[in-house]
Design a protein around this motif. Structure first.
Motif, PDB file in Angstrom:
ATOM      1  N   PRO A 262     -12.404 -24.952  26.623  1.00 52.81           N
ATOM      2  CA  PRO A 262     -12.553 -23.869  27.615  1.00 52.81           C
ATOM      3  C   PRO A 262     -11.749 -22.638  27.225  1.00 52.81           C
ATOM      4  CG  PRO A 262     -10.996 -25.482  28.432  1.00 52.81           C
ATOM      5  CD  PRO A 262     -11.490 -26.008  27.101  1.00 52.81           C
ATOM      6  N   LEU A 263     -12.218 -21.927  26.208  1.00 51.93           N
ATOM      7  CA  LEU A 263     -11.455 -20.790  25.685  1.00 51.93           C
ATOM      8  C   LEU A 263     -11.286 -19.690  26.733  1.00 51.93           C
ATOM      9  CD1 LEU A 263     -12.851 -20.390  22.053  1.00 51.93           C
ATOM     10  CD2 LEU A 263     -11.095 -21.941  22.933  1.00 51.93           C
ATOM     11  N   SER A 264     -12.334 -19.455  27.529  1.00 46.67           N
ATOM     12  CA  SER A 264     -12.229 -18.403  28.553  1.00 46.67           C
ATOM     13  C   SER A 264     -11.140 -18.728  29.556  1.00 46.67           C
ATOM     14  CB  SER A 264     -13.579 -18.231  29.257  1.00 46.67           C
ATOM     15  OG  SER A 264     -14.573 -17.805  28.354  1.00 46.67           O
ATOM     16  N   ALA A 265     -11.061 -19.994  29.958  1.00 46.47           N
ATOM     17  CA  ALA A 265     -10.042 -20.398  30.924  1.00 46.47           C
ATOM     18  C   ALA A 265      -8.644 -20.302  30.330  1.00 46.47           C
ATOM     19  CB  ALA A 265     -10.313 -21.824  31.403  1.00 46.47           C
ATOM     20  N   MET A 266      -8.496 -20.665  29.047  1.00 47.85           N
ATOM     21  CA  MET A 266      -7.170 -20.582  28.417  1.00 47.85           C
ATOM     22  C   MET A 266      -6.752 -19.137  28.203  1.00 47.85           C
ATOM     23  SD  MET A 266      -7.005 -23.867  25.831  1.00 47.85           S
ATOM     24  CE  MET A 266      -8.588 -23.643  25.035  1.00 47.85           C
ATOM     25  N   CYS A 267      -7.709 -18.272  27.857  1.00 46.13           N
ATOM     26  CA  CYS A 267      -7.381 -16.848  27.747  1.00 46.13           C
ATOM     27  C   CYS A 267      -6.994 -16.268  29.098  1.00 46.13           C
ATOM     28  CB  CYS A 267      -8.568 -16.083  27.165  1.00 46.13           C
ATOM     29  SG  CYS A 267      -8.847 -16.374  25.410  1.00 46.13           S
ATOM     30  N   ARG A 268      -7.650 -16.713  30.158  1.00 48.57           N
ATOM     31  CA  ARG A 268      -7.285 -16.253  31.498  1.00 48.57           C
ATOM     32  C   ARG A 268      -5.869 -16.713  31.853  1.00 48.57           C
ATOM     33  NH1 ARG A 268     -10.095 -15.028  36.191  1.00 48.57           N
ATOM     34  NH2 ARG A 268     -11.557 -13.995  34.754  1.00 48.57           N
ATOM     35  N   THR A 269      -5.497 -17.926  31.443  1.00 50.02           N
ATOM     36  CA  THR A 269      -4.140 -18.408  31.685  1.00 50.02           C
ATOM     37  C   THR A 269      -3.118 -17.499  31.012  1.00 50.02           C
ATOM     38  OG1 THR A 269      -4.858 -20.713  31.894  1.00 50.02           O
ATOM     39  CG2 THR A 269      -2.559 -20.332  31.313  1.00 50.02           C
ATOM     40  N   ILE A 270      -3.375 -17.140  29.757  1.00 51.29           N
ATOM     41  CA  ILE A 270      -2.483 -16.226  29.036  1.00 51.29           C
ATOM     42  C   ILE A 270      -2.436 -14.873  29.733  1.00 51.29           C
ATOM     43  CG2 ILE A 270      -2.149 -14.975  26.872  1.00 51.29           C
ATOM     44  CD1 ILE A 270      -3.395 -17.405  25.441  1.00 51.29           C
ATOM     45  N   GLU A 271      -3.594 -14.370  30.129  1.00 48.91           N
ATOM     46  CA  GLU A 271      -3.668 -13.076  30.798  1.00 48.91           C
ATOM     47  C   GLU A 271      -2.830 -13.065  32.075  1.00 48.91           C
ATOM     48  OE1 GLU A 271      -7.143 -10.334  32.916  1.00 48.91           O
ATOM     49  OE2 GLU A 271      -7.703 -11.854  31.432  1.00 48.91           O
ATOM     50  N   ILE A 272      -2.943 -14.118  32.866  1.00 45.95           N
ATOM     51  CA  ILE A 272      -2.180 -14.200  34.118  1.00 45.95           C
ATOM     52  C   ILE A 272      -0.685 -14.200  33.833  1.00 45.95           C
ATOM     53  CG2 ILE A 272      -1.640 -15.708  36.072  1.00 45.95           C
ATOM     54  CD1 ILE A 272      -4.597 -16.626  35.965  1.00 45.95           C
ATOM     55  N   ASP A 273      -0.257 -15.065  32.915  1.00 47.89           N
ATOM     56  CA  ASP A 273       1.177 -15.198  32.628  1.00 47.89           C
ATOM     57  C   ASP A 273       1.766 -13.898  32.107  1.00 47.89           C
ATOM     58  OD1 ASP A 273       1.092 -17.825  33.406  1.00 47.89           O
ATOM     59  OD2 ASP A 273       0.966 -18.647  31.384  1.00 47.89           O
ATOM     60  N   LEU A 274       1.046 -13.210  31.232  1.00 48.52           N
ATOM     61  CA  LEU A 274       1.599 -12.008  30.602  1.00 48.52           C
ATOM     62  C   LEU A 274       1.580 -10.812  31.553  1.00 48.52           C
ATOM     63  CD1 LEU A 274       1.467 -13.861  28.149  1.00 48.52           C
ATOM     64  CD2 LEU A 274       0.668 -11.919  26.804  1.00 48.52           C
ATOM     65  N   ALA A 284      -7.163 -14.310  39.359  1.00 47.98           N
ATOM     66  CA  ALA A 284      -7.033 -15.725  39.701  1.00 47.98           C
ATOM     67  C   ALA A 284      -7.438 -16.592  38.510  1.00 47.98           C
ATOM     68  CB  ALA A 284      -7.911 -16.055  40.907  1.00 47.98           C
ATOM     69  N   PRO A 285      -6.898 -17.803  38.421  1.00 46.20           N
ATOM     70  CA  PRO A 285      -7.318 -18.711  37.348  1.00 46.20           C
ATOM     71  C   PRO A 285      -8.813 -19.004  37.441  1.00 46.20           C
ATOM     72  CG  PRO A 285      -5.338 -19.532  38.438  1.00 46.20           C
ATOM     73  CD  PRO A 285      -5.847 -18.400  39.274  1.00 46.20           C
ATOM     74  N   MET A 286      -9.430 -19.264  36.294  1.00 45.71           N
ATOM     75  CA  MET A 286     -10.840 -19.608  36.282  1.00 45.71           C
ATOM     76  C   MET A 286     -11.034 -20.998  36.841  1.00 45.71           C
ATOM     77  SD  MET A 286     -12.356 -18.037  32.740  1.00 45.71           S
ATOM     78  CE  MET A 286     -14.031 -18.373  33.307  1.00 45.71           C
ATOM     79  N   GLN A 287     -12.119 -21.176  37.577  1.00 46.32           N
ATOM     80  CA  GLN A 287     -12.445 -22.449  38.186  1.00 46.32           C
ATOM     81  C   GLN A 287     -13.710 -23.036  37.554  1.00 46.32           C
ATOM     82  OE1 GLN A 287     -10.391 -23.925  40.343  1.00 46.32           O
ATOM     83  NE2 GLN A 287      -9.045 -22.116  40.202  1.00 46.32           N
ATOM     84  N   VAL A 289     -17.393 -24.335  37.026  1.00 45.66           N
ATOM     85  CA  VAL A 289     -18.695 -23.992  37.600  1.00 45.66           C
ATOM     86  C   VAL A 289     -19.620 -25.176  37.379  1.00 45.66           C
ATOM     87  CG1 VAL A 289     -20.657 -22.419  37.532  1.00 45.66           C
ATOM     88  CG2 VAL A 289     -18.345 -21.539  37.126  1.00 45.66           C
ATOM     89  N   ASN A 290     -20.018 -25.813  38.462  1.00 42.83           N
ATOM     90  CA  ASN A 290     -20.851 -27.017  38.374  1.00 42.83           C
ATOM     91  C   ASN A 290     -20.227 -28.082  37.477  1.00 42.83           C
ATOM     92  OD1 ASN A 290     -22.889 -25.815  40.012  1.00 42.83           O
ATOM     93  ND2 ASN A 290     -23.751 -24.801  38.218  1.00 42.83           N
ATOM     94  N   GLY A 291     -18.908 -28.231  37.602  1.00 42.16           N
ATOM     95  CA  GLY A 291     -18.202 -29.252  36.844  1.00 42.16           C
ATOM     96  C   GLY A 291     -17.892 -28.874  35.420  1.00 42.16           C
ATOM     97  N   ILE A 292     -18.114 -27.603  35.030  1.00 42.03           N
ATOM     98  CA  ILE A 292     -17.893 -27.167  33.660  1.00 42.03           C
ATOM     99  C   ILE A 292     -16.902 -26.005  33.657  1.00 42.03           C
ATOM    100  CG2 ILE A 292     -18.951 -26.201  31.580  1.00 42.03           C
ATOM    101  CD1 ILE A 292     -21.574 -27.535  32.498  1.00 42.03           C
ATOM    102  N   LEU A 293     -15.867 -26.123  32.837  1.00 45.19           N
ATOM    103  CA  LEU A 293     -14.865 -25.076  32.679  1.00 45.19           C
ATOM    104  C   LEU A 293     -15.110 -24.389  31.350  1.00 45.19           C
ATOM    105  CD1 LEU A 293     -12.359 -23.837  34.044  1.00 45.19           C
ATOM    106  CD2 LEU A 293     -10.954 -25.430  32.709  1.00 45.19           C
ATOM    107  N   TRP A 294     -15.349 -23.073  31.400  1.00 43.65           N
ATOM    108  CA  TRP A 294     -15.706 -22.342  30.175  1.00 43.65           C
ATOM    109  C   TRP A 294     -14.488 -21.689  29.539  1.00 43.65           C
ATOM    110  CZ3 TRP A 294     -20.389 -23.122  28.254  1.00 43.65           C
ATOM    111  CH2 TRP A 294     -21.396 -23.601  29.123  1.00 43.65           C
TER     112      TRP A 294
END
Length: 294
Positions: A262-274, A284-287, A289-294
């Motif tokens: 889930p590269l998009s979710a991990m990049c969002r994590t970095i974005e939030i922290d920084l 907000a962190p990515m959630q 979608v239909n059981g799939i984290l992108w």
């Protein structure tokens, strides 16, 4: 990446219905042919073939999973390094003289991870980079073949400028440069995984042998199972095809499918922290979608 604990029957059906249908049609054909034109088919060769194939496919799946897990480990290092470079910029660079430099380094790192994500997924990084940097700030990197590497180079130059301006000393510069080295090493590992597929033999022969096995399987089972051959042979063949598919799904952890990291979710994590590190409002962190984290 599929994150649901329970399997999705819809997702499973979408992935298996084609091979399942082909297998079933072939098994029905062999069964009908056996009763119209009886033939002898010893079980032992198919049994030995199946045992050898299971070992072969298991070894291939393990190799593919190691690539997937290595990709996840490299992105874990990238998350940690991004937090480190932001913390060093915040703590080393003085206010108010270097406030703009501090903010620029943090925003460049956010733009960098998004650019790297796009490059690994074979997408254009321009739009993501320009979300965080002005066109003048981003032009040098966007003109490079490897945009992400251009962003890291630019960050290194800004750290050197901060040292020349007397905002940091050589020890602090060395500490920040060591983090940039970690970032560059992680990127190199990801590019190695992306650009180096499994050897041809690992891909061709398992596929060939699995399809051959599925063709031979009903011939070897029809004497024993009779009219139940289509059901038993299809289920057995499907298990081998599923193991083959697992290797195909995991071999490229950056391909942007439901099975990949889930590269998009991990990049969002970095974005939030920084962003929070410099006091900016963060998304907000990515959630899933239909059981799939992108």
């Amino acid at each position: 990446m599929i994150v649901n604990a329970a399997p999705s029957m819809k997702q499973i059906a979408l992935e298996v219905w084609k091979p399942l249908s082909l297998l079933f049609v072939w098994d029905v054909f062999v069964t009908i042919t056996y009763y119209v034109l009886p033939f002898d088919a010893p079980e032992l060769p198919v049994t030995v073939f199946g045992s050898a194939l299971a070992l072969f496919l298991g070894f291939r799946s393990n190799s593919a999973y190691q690539r997937w897990w290595e990709g996840r480990g490299l992105w874990g290092l990238m998350i940690n390094a991004s937090r480190n470079i932001a913390r060093q910029a915040r703590n080393f660079l003085p206010d108010p003289e270097a406030r703009d430099m501090k903010r620029t380094i943090v925003l460049r790192q956010i733009a960098y991870v998004h650019a790297l994500r796009c490059q690994l997924r074979r997408q254009s990084p321009d739009e993501e980079v320009l979300r965080f940097l002005s066109k003048g700030e981003a032009d040098f990197a966007l003109a490079r073949t490897n945009t992400a590497n251009g962003l890291v180079d630019g960050t290194g130059r800004r750290i050197d400028t901060a040292r020349k301006n007397g905002w940091i000393d050589t020890i602090q510069q060395s500490a920040m440069e060591s983090v940039l080295v970690d970032i560059a090493n992680a990127q190199g590992g990801m590019e190695r995984l992306k650009n180096t597929p499994l050897p041809f033999q690992y891909r061709f022969f398992p596929t060939l042998f699995t399809h051959m096995f599925c063709i031979l399987l009903p011939i070897g089972l029809v004497e024993t199972l009779g009219f139940a051959t289509p059901l038993g042979s299809t289920i057995a063949g499907l298990m081998f095809l599923a193991v083959l598919a697992i290797g195909d799904d995991l071999v490229d952890p950056f391909a942007n499918t439901v099975h990949d990291l889930p590269l998009s979710a991990m990049c969002r994590t970095i974005e939030i922290d920084l962003l929070q590190a410099i006091g900016d409002e963060a998304p907000a962190p990515m959630q899933p979608v239909n059981g799939i984290l992108w």
